[in-house]
Design an enzyme around this catalytic site. Structure first.
Site, short mmCIF file in Angstrom:
data_model
loop_
_atom_site.label_atom_id
_atom_site.label_comp_id
_atom_site.label_asym_id
_atom_site.label_seq_id
_atom_site.Cartn_x
_atom_site.Cartn_y
_atom_site.Cartn_z
N TYR A 285 -47.64 -86.07 83.26
CA TYR A 285 -48.89 -85.31 83.14
C TYR A 285 -48.60 -83.89 83.61
O TYR A 285 -48.36 -83.64 84.79
CB TYR A 285 -49.99 -85.90 84.00
CG TYR A 285 -50.47 -87.27 83.59
CD1 TYR A 285 -50.22 -87.80 82.33
CD2 TYR A 285 -51.22 -88.05 84.48
CE1 TYR A 285 -50.67 -89.06 81.97
CE2 TYR A 285 -51.68 -89.30 84.12
CZ TYR A 285 -51.40 -89.81 82.87
OH TYR A 285 -51.85 -91.05 82.54
N PHE B 94 -60.19 -88.74 74.84
CA PHE B 94 -60.32 -87.45 74.18
C PHE B 94 -61.50 -87.42 73.21
O PHE B 94 -61.94 -86.36 72.79
CB PHE B 94 -59.02 -87.08 73.46
CG PHE B 94 -57.85 -86.99 74.40
CD1 PHE B 94 -57.81 -86.01 75.39
CD2 PHE B 94 -56.79 -87.88 74.31
CE1 PHE B 94 -56.73 -85.91 76.26
CE2 PHE B 94 -55.71 -87.79 75.19
CZ PHE B 94 -55.68 -86.81 76.15
#
Length: 287
Positions: free
Chosen positions: A61, A216
């Site tokens: 990440y 998302f």
């Protein structure tokens, strides 16, 4: 009862069922630094101050960004804090998600996580299976899991989980070493793992849904909106409360970079869903 602070075993540790996922602390598309670094650090500190003791992260990440933020915000770590990370992927220069599951890559990933988190041993490491980066796909996980189990034997990894896996891969993994959790895509409308969750619950193994709020593409549903309005709650709170009620082995890791959303997520643990609301929400799943 506040469901968020009911607990479940994550391997040898006991954690509150409502945790925190650090993915959204990185920049857009989980790549690069956050626009508001001070805000990201404040969210991490507030999560722990409000009773969260399970944080999910990964060195891919950012890459490296979320682990470095966790270290800056929280190190030295509280004794009851469990940090779960993932290996098996890497980021391309264009922010793409690529497989990185050779033994050498997995060893490097464990050392990267240790260095950036400031740890001598990782609490839980999930092997992220990247046969298909977007969804579970059948195929052997033996080579990668053998490499991760060796890192466990060396004392660098305390416990092992699996991510983005099929039921057959979970069975294969459990035949090789102890698996303490499975982390897959699951929420109100993405329910392919219903049978797997129930099977793991019988054996006391944690199931950790990623994208519990749609990821998302946030969950959008007239049914969810209607139930939320009736209960005077936010849709994200109802979706999280449904997951907490779905099975006692579900551990939540909703992510946010917002203090307001963090408070909303924590409050979801106090939301009691009436049986008629649960039945209505259950019908959202595709048939």
């Amino acid at each position: 009862m506040n469901q968020s602070f009911t607990t479940f075993k994550l391997g040898s540790r006991t954690v509150n069922r409502l945790g925190y996922g650090a993915m959204q602390l990185a920049g857009p598309h989980v790549f690069g630094p956050p626009a508001d670094r001070a805000g990201a650090l404040a969210v991490l500190r507030a999560a722990v101050e409000n009773g969260i003791n399970h944080i999910d992260t990964s060195d891919f990440y950012g890459p490296h960004i979320t682990n470095q933020l966790i270290r800056e915000a929280l190190h030295p770590y509280r004794d009851d804090l469990v940090i779960t990370t993932k290996i098996g992927a890497r980021r391309g220069a264009d922010a793409s998600w690529l497989a990185a599951s050779s033994p050498d890559e997995l060893r490097q990933a464990v050392h990267d996580n240790l260095r950036n988190l400031g740890l001598d041993v990782l609490d839980v490491v999930n092997l992220r299976v990247m046969i298909d980066p977007m969804q579970p796909a059948e195929g052997s996980i033996e080579e990668a899991l053998t490499a991760l189990a060796e890192l466990q034997r060396q004392g660098l990894v305390r416990e092992i989980g699996l991510s983005n896996v099929t039921a057959a891969q979970v069975a294969q993994g459990r035949g090789m070493c102890e698996i303490v959790c499975v982390q897959n895509h699951y929420n109100l409308v993405h329910r392919q793992d219903d049978a797997l969750i129930d099977a793991l619950a019988k054996d006391g193994i944690a199931y950790v849904p990623f994208f519990p709020l749609g990821g998302f593409s946030p969950l959008q549903s007239a049914t969810l909106s209607a139930v939320s309005a009736r209960l005077q709650a936010q849709p994200n709170q109802v979706a999280l409360a449904w997951l907490l009620r779905r099975s006692p082995n579900i551990l939540l890791i909703p992510g946010t970079s917002s203090l307001a959303h963090l408070r909303e997520n924590i409050a979801a643990g106090s939301l009691v869903l009436p049986d008629d609301a649960v039945a209505e929400l259950d019908r959202m799943a595709p048939r």
